[in-house]
Design an enzyme around this catalytic site. Structure first.
Site, PDB file in Angstrom:
ATOM      1  N   ARG A  12       0.822  -1.231   0.000  1.00  0.00           N
ATOM      2  CA  ARG A  12       0.000   0.000   0.000  1.00  0.00           C
ATOM      3  C   ARG A  12       0.846   1.268   0.000  1.00  0.00           C
ATOM      4  NH1 ARG A  12      -3.062  -3.027   3.891  1.00  0.00           N
ATOM      5  NH2 ARG A  12      -4.719  -4.125   2.796  1.00  0.00           N
ATOM      6  N   LYS A  33       2.605  11.321 -11.631  1.00  0.00           N
ATOM      7  CA  LYS A  33       1.744  10.440 -12.429  1.00  0.00           C
ATOM      8  C   LYS A  33       2.501   9.142 -12.658  1.00  0.00           C
ATOM      9  CE  LYS A  33      -1.266  13.460 -15.120  1.00  0.00           C
ATOM     10  NZ  LYS A  33      -1.600  13.927 -16.479  1.00  0.00           N
ATOM     11  N   GLU A  47       8.777  17.768 -25.367  1.00  0.00           N
ATOM     12  CA  GLU A  47       8.164  18.082 -24.065  1.00  0.00           C
ATOM     13  C   GLU A  47       8.762  19.362 -23.480  1.00  0.00           C
ATOM     14  OE1 GLU A  47       5.508  16.549 -23.101  1.00  0.00           O
ATOM     15  OE2 GLU A  47       5.630  14.382 -23.384  1.00  0.00           O
ATOM     16  N   LYS A  77       6.639  23.010 -14.695  1.00  0.00           N
ATOM     17  CA  LYS A  77       5.830  21.843 -14.326  1.00  0.00           C
ATOM     18  C   LYS A  77       5.490  21.882 -12.837  1.00  0.00           C
ATOM     19  CE  LYS A  77       4.640  17.168 -14.813  1.00  0.00           C
ATOM     20  NZ  LYS A  77       4.699  15.916 -15.514  1.00  0.00           N
ATOM     21  N   GLU A 110      -5.101  16.782 -11.455  1.00  0.00           N
ATOM     22  CA  GLU A 110      -5.630  17.190 -12.755  1.00  0.00           C
ATOM     23  C   GLU A 110      -7.142  17.423 -12.734  1.00  0.00           C
ATOM     24  OE1 GLU A 110      -3.486  15.546 -16.099  1.00  0.00           O
ATOM     25  OE2 GLU A 110      -5.281  15.741 -17.332  1.00  0.00           O
ATOM     26  N   ARG A 152      -3.765  21.428 -14.505  1.00  0.00           N
ATOM     27  CA  ARG A 152      -2.739  20.451 -14.889  1.00  0.00           C
ATOM     28  C   ARG A 152      -2.958  19.908 -16.305  1.00  0.00           C
ATOM     29  NH1 ARG A 152       0.296  15.704 -11.404  1.00  0.00           N
ATOM     30  NH2 ARG A 152       1.552  14.998 -13.159  1.00  0.00           N
ATOM     31  N   ASN A 167      -0.935  18.624 -21.145  1.00  0.00           N
ATOM     32  CA  ASN A 167      -1.221  17.646 -22.197  1.00  0.00           C
ATOM     33  C   ASN A 167      -1.360  18.296 -23.565  1.00  0.00           C
ATOM     34  OD1 ASN A 167      -1.252  15.287 -20.613  1.00  0.00           O
ATOM     35  ND2 ASN A 167      -3.218  15.929 -19.770  1.00  0.00           N
ATOM     36  N   HIS A 222      -1.138  16.238 -26.702  1.00  0.00           N
ATOM     37  CA  HIS A 222      -1.226  14.826 -26.327  1.00  0.00           C
ATOM     38  C   HIS A 222      -2.496  14.147 -26.846  1.00  0.00           C
ATOM     39  CE1 HIS A 222       2.127  15.979 -23.869  1.00  0.00           C
ATOM     40  NE2 HIS A 222       2.229  14.807 -23.270  1.00  0.00           N
ATOM     41  N   HIS A 277      -1.596  10.951 -28.610  1.00  0.00           N
ATOM     42  CA  HIS A 277      -1.992   9.610 -28.153  1.00  0.00           C
ATOM     43  C   HIS A 277      -2.712   8.847 -29.264  1.00  0.00           C
ATOM     44  CE1 HIS A 277      -1.800  10.380 -23.514  1.00  0.00           C
ATOM     45  NE2 HIS A 277      -0.616  10.274 -24.074  1.00  0.00           N
ATOM     46  N   HIS A 337       6.901   8.517 -27.994  1.00  0.00           N
ATOM     47  CA  HIS A 337       5.893   9.379 -27.364  1.00  0.00           C
ATOM     48  C   HIS A 337       6.153  10.853 -27.691  1.00  0.00           C
ATOM     49  CE1 HIS A 337       3.092  10.846 -24.334  1.00  0.00           C
ATOM     50  NE2 HIS A 337       4.059  11.567 -23.802  1.00  0.00           N
TER      51      HIS A 337
HETATM   52  P1  NAD Z   1      11.780   5.396 -22.449  1.00  0.00           P
HETATM   53  O1  NAD Z   1      11.670   5.277 -21.007  1.00  0.00           O
HETATM   54  O2  NAD Z   1      11.272   4.280 -23.301  1.00  0.00           O
HETATM   55  O3  NAD Z   1      13.291   5.697 -22.825  1.00  0.00           O
HETATM   56  C1  NAD Z   1      13.648   5.845 -24.182  1.00  0.00           C
HETATM   57  C2  NAD Z   1      14.784   4.900 -24.592  1.00  0.00           C
HETATM   58  O4  NAD Z   1      16.007   5.453 -24.135  1.00  0.00           O
HETATM   59  C3  NAD Z   1      14.692   3.506 -23.989  1.00  0.00           C
HETATM   60  O5  NAD Z   1      15.153   2.577 -24.918  1.00  0.00           O
HETATM   61  C4  NAD Z   1      15.646   3.602 -22.799  1.00  0.00           C
HETATM   62  O6  NAD Z   1      16.138   2.357 -22.396  1.00  0.00           O
HETATM   63  C5  NAD Z   1      16.724   4.473 -23.377  1.00  0.00           C
HETATM   64  N1  NAD Z   1      17.513   5.236 -22.409  1.00  0.00           N
HETATM   65  C6  NAD Z   1      17.087   5.818 -21.277  1.00  0.00           C
HETATM   66  N2  NAD Z   1      18.061   6.543 -20.740  1.00  0.00           N
HETATM   67  C7  NAD Z   1      19.149   6.391 -21.519  1.00  0.00           C
HETATM   68  C8  NAD Z   1      20.462   6.911 -21.490  1.00  0.00           C
HETATM   69  N3  NAD Z   1      20.850   7.781 -20.560  1.00  0.00           N
HETATM   70  N4  NAD Z   1      21.327   6.536 -22.450  1.00  0.00           N
HETATM   71  C9  NAD Z   1      20.929   5.691 -23.444  1.00  0.00           C
HETATM   72  N5  NAD Z   1      19.685   5.192 -23.552  1.00  0.00           N
HETATM   73  C10 NAD Z   1      18.803   5.543 -22.586  1.00  0.00           C
HETATM   74  O7  NAD Z   1      11.013   6.705 -22.990  1.00  0.00           O
HETATM   75  P2  NAD Z   1      10.872   8.192 -22.424  1.00  0.00           P
HETATM   76  O8  NAD Z   1      10.743   9.053 -23.612  1.00  0.00           O
HETATM   77  O9  NAD Z   1      11.884   8.508 -21.396  1.00  0.00           O
HETATM   78  O10 NAD Z   1       9.476   8.133 -21.659  1.00  0.00           O
HETATM   79  C11 NAD Z   1       8.282   7.862 -22.349  1.00  0.00           C
HETATM   80  C12 NAD Z   1       7.278   7.341 -21.357  1.00  0.00           C
HETATM   81  O11 NAD Z   1       7.020   8.340 -20.389  1.00  0.00           O
HETATM   82  C13 NAD Z   1       5.943   6.985 -21.977  1.00  0.00           C
HETATM   83  O12 NAD Z   1       5.530   5.736 -21.471  1.00  0.00           O
HETATM   84  C14 NAD Z   1       5.022   8.070 -21.495  1.00  0.00           C
HETATM   85  O13 NAD Z   1       3.691   7.646 -21.363  1.00  0.00           O
HETATM   86  C15 NAD Z   1       5.617   8.431 -20.192  1.00  0.00           C
HETATM   87  N6  NAD Z   1       5.325   9.792 -19.740  1.00  0.00           N
HETATM   88  C16 NAD Z   1       4.874   9.952 -18.480  1.00  0.00           C
HETATM   89  C17 NAD Z   1       4.631  11.223 -17.991  1.00  0.00           C
HETATM   90  C18 NAD Z   1       4.214  11.413 -16.554  1.00  0.00           C
HETATM   91  O14 NAD Z   1       3.835  12.525 -16.200  1.00  0.00           O
HETATM   92  N7  NAD Z   1       4.315  10.386 -15.727  1.00  0.00           N
HETATM   93  C19 NAD Z   1       4.850  12.340 -18.809  1.00  0.00           C
HETATM   94  C20 NAD Z   1       5.324  12.137 -20.093  1.00  0.00           C
HETATM   95  C21 NAD Z   1       5.559  10.849 -20.562  1.00  0.00           C
HETATM   96  N1  GLY Z   2       2.765  14.953 -18.471  1.00  0.00           N
HETATM   97  C1  GLY Z   2       1.536  15.527 -18.066  1.00  0.00           C
HETATM   98  C2  GLY Z   2       1.364  15.619 -16.602  1.00  0.00           C
HETATM   99  O1  GLY Z   2       2.245  15.298 -15.832  1.00  0.00           O
HETATM  100  O2  GLY Z   2       0.334  16.024 -16.168  1.00  0.00           O
END
Ligand code: NAD
Ligand code: GLY
Length: 364
Positions: A124, A146, A188, A230, A240, A244, A248, A251, A255, A268
Site C-alpha cells: 500500500r 503520475k 516536451e 511543471k 488534474e 494540470r 497535455n 497529447h 496519443h 511518445h
Molecule cells: P523510455 O523510457 O522508453 O526511454 C527511451 C529509450 O532510451 C529507452 O530505450 C531507454 O532504455 C533508453 N535510455 C534511457 N536513458 C538512456 C540513457 N541515458 N542513455 C541511453 N539510452 C537511454 O522513454 P521516455 O521518452 O523517457 O518516456 C516515455 C514514457 O514516459 C511513456 O511511457 C510516457 O507515457 C511516459 N510519460 C509519463 C509522464 C508522466 O507525467 N508520468 C509524462 C510524459 C511521458
Molecule cells: N505529463 C503531463 C502531466 O504530468 O500532467
C-alpha cells in the site's frame, strides 16, 4: 567544466520534494543525503540503462542501505504492462522487502512510470526516488507523481498519483541518449513555451543547436525552466482537476497517433511534437492564434528533428482513439488549445473541424 547544480522545489505541503539538476550527481554522496531510512533499497532499471549506470548508483547507495538490489526490466514501451510490473513485485516479495524499502527508478519515463506505480501499490505504498536518464523524463515524466502502465485499449490507463521523495536529474546521463530520443525529449521541453512562457520558447529558438549538441549549460537551463513550470502547474492541481490538463498540449492528437500506429512505432515525444502542431492548427481554425504563431512553432518542431506531418490513419480512426483519451468527458473530446501564445485552455471542438485539421496535417 561542470555546470553548477540547481534545485527546484515542488510544493505539496508535507509531501513536498526537491528536483536536483546538475552534472556528476549520480556519484555525489550529497545527492542521496536525508532520504527515508530503510534496510534495503531496490534499483529498478532496464536492460539498456542498467548496464550503463546501475553499478554507479549501487555504489552511491551502498553506504546508506544494508542491501541494494537491482531489478532489470525489459526495455521498451511495449513492456509497460502487468507482466513486467509483476517482475518488480516478484523481486520485492522474493527478497522479503518490507514497507520501508525505498525504490529507485533509474531510466526513462517507462521505468519511472512503472516503478512509481509499483511503489504506490507495494504494501500500500513505499517511498521511491526518480533518477530520470532521458531528457523527456527529466523535464516531464519524473516530476508530478503520475505513474501508470498501459492497457491494450489505451495508454497509461491503469495507474495512480503517487509522489516521489526526490528527483535526481544527472545531465551527464543524457550524453549516451540516442539522438532520436533527444528530439523526443525536446518536444516536451517546447510544450512549456506556448502553454506558459513564450520567453522560454524564444530562448529555445535561440539555443536549439546547443541543445541538440547536448551543451551542458543549455541542457541545465532547459531542464530547470521546464521543471519550474511543471512544478508551478502541478503544485496547484496535483490530480488534474483543472490547470494540470494544459501539460497535455499536443497529447490528444499524439496519443491517437501512438495508439493508431501501435505503441512504440513513433516515440511518445515524436507523437506529442506532431500533435502540438495539429493542436496549434486547431487553435488557429478556432480563431485563437494567428498563422504566424503556427508557422513559427511548426518550424521549431521541425528543427528539433521531430515530425510535423501526421501519419495517414484517417480522420475517423483519429477521432476514435481521441474519444478514449482521459480528458474526454461523456464521449466529448477535450483539446488543450493555445488561446494566446503563452496561455492554454481546455475545450471541445466540432468533429468536422477536427477532421479538417487531421486531413490538412496528415499524409495524404
Ligand atoms: P523510455 O523510457 O522508453 O526511454 C527511451 C529509450 O532510451 C529507452 O530505450 C531507454 O532504455 C533508453 N535510455 C534511457 N536513458 C538512456 C540513457 N541515458 N542513455 C541511453 N539510452 C537511454 O522513454 P521516455 O521518452 O523517457 O518516456 C516515455 C514514457 O514516459 C511513456 O511511457 C510516457 O507515457 C511516459 N510519460 C509519463 C509522464 C508522466 O507525467 N508520468 C509524462 C510524459 C511521458
Ligand atoms: N505529463 C503531463 C502531466 O504530468 O500532467
Amino acid at each position: 567544466m561542470s555546470t553548477s547544480s540547481a534545485r527546484v522545489s515542488i510544493d505539496f505541503a508535507e509531501r513536498s520534494y526537491d528536483i536536483l539538476i546538475g552534472q556528476q550527481l549520480l556519484d555525489a554522496p550529497s545527492t542521496w543525503a536525508d532520504l527515508p531510512k530503510a534496510a534495503a533499497a531496490f534499483i529498478v532499471t532496464n536492460d539498456t540503462v542498467g548496464p550503463m549506470y546501475a553499478q554507479r548508483l549501487q555504489a552511491a547507495l551502498a553506504p546508506l542501505y544494508k542491501q541494494v538490489h537491482t531489478v532489470v526490466l525489459p526495455d521498451g514501451e511495449s513492456h509497460k504492462d502487468w507482466p513486467t510490473l509483476n517482475l518488480i513485485f516478484d523481486a520485492l516479495l522474493g527478497q522479503g522487502a518490507d514497507r520501508k524499502t525505498v525504490l529507485f527508478a533509474l531510466g526513462g519515463g517507462v521505468v519511472g512510470d512503472m516503478t512509481g506505480f509499483a511503489a504506490a501499490c507495494y504494501m500500500r505504498g513505499v517511498p521511491f526516488v526518480q533518477v530520470p536518464t532521458t531528457l523527456l523524463a527529466q523535464v516531464d515524466s519524473s516530476v508530478g507523481g503520475k505513474t501508470a502502465i498501459n492497457h491494450p485499449i489505451g495508454k497509461n490507463m491503469i495507474g495512480a498519483f503517487y509522489q516521489p521523495q526526490r528527483v535526481v536529474c544527472d545531465l551527464d546521463t543524457l550524453q549516451t541518449l540516442p539522438q532520436r530520443e533527444m528530439s523526443a525529449g525536446l518536444a516536451e521541453v517546447m510544450k512549456y513555451g506556448p502553454i506558459a512562457d513564450m520567453q522560454f520558447l524564444d530562448w529555445i529558438d535561440a539555443n536549439l543547436d546547443a541543445l541538440m549538441a547536448r551543451d551542458a549549460s543549455a541542457l541545465a537551463h532547459a531542464v530547470k525552466r521546464s521543471c519550474e513550470i511543471k512544478a508551478w502547474v502541478v503544485g496547484q492541481d496535483e490530480r488534474e482537476g483543472g490547470i494540470r490538463a494544459i501539460l497535455n498540449f499536443g497529447h490528444t492528437f499524439g496519443h491517437a497517433i501512438e495508439a493508431g500506429l501501435g505503441f512504440g512505432e513513433w516515440l511518445h515525444g515524436e507523437a506529442v511534437g506532431c500533435g502540438m502542431v495539429m493542436a496549434a492548427h486547431l487553435s488557429q481554425r478556432l480563431g485563437l492564434v494567428d498563422e504566424a504563431f503556427v508557422t513559427r512553432f511548426t518550424n521549431l518542431i521541425a528543427r528539433a528533428g521531430l515530425p510535423t506531418v501526421g501519419p495517414k490513419l484517417g480522420a475517423d480512426e483519429y477521432l476514435h482513439h481521441m474519444r478514449v483519451d482521459k480528458k474526454a468527458e461523456a464521449g466529448e473530446i477535450k483539446f488543450v488549445l493555445i488561446d494566446q501564445p503563452g496561455s492554454a485552455i481546455v475545450r471541445g471542438a466540432p468533429d468536422a473541424l477536427v477532421a479538417q485539421v487531421i486531413n490538412d496535417c496528415c499524409e495524404p
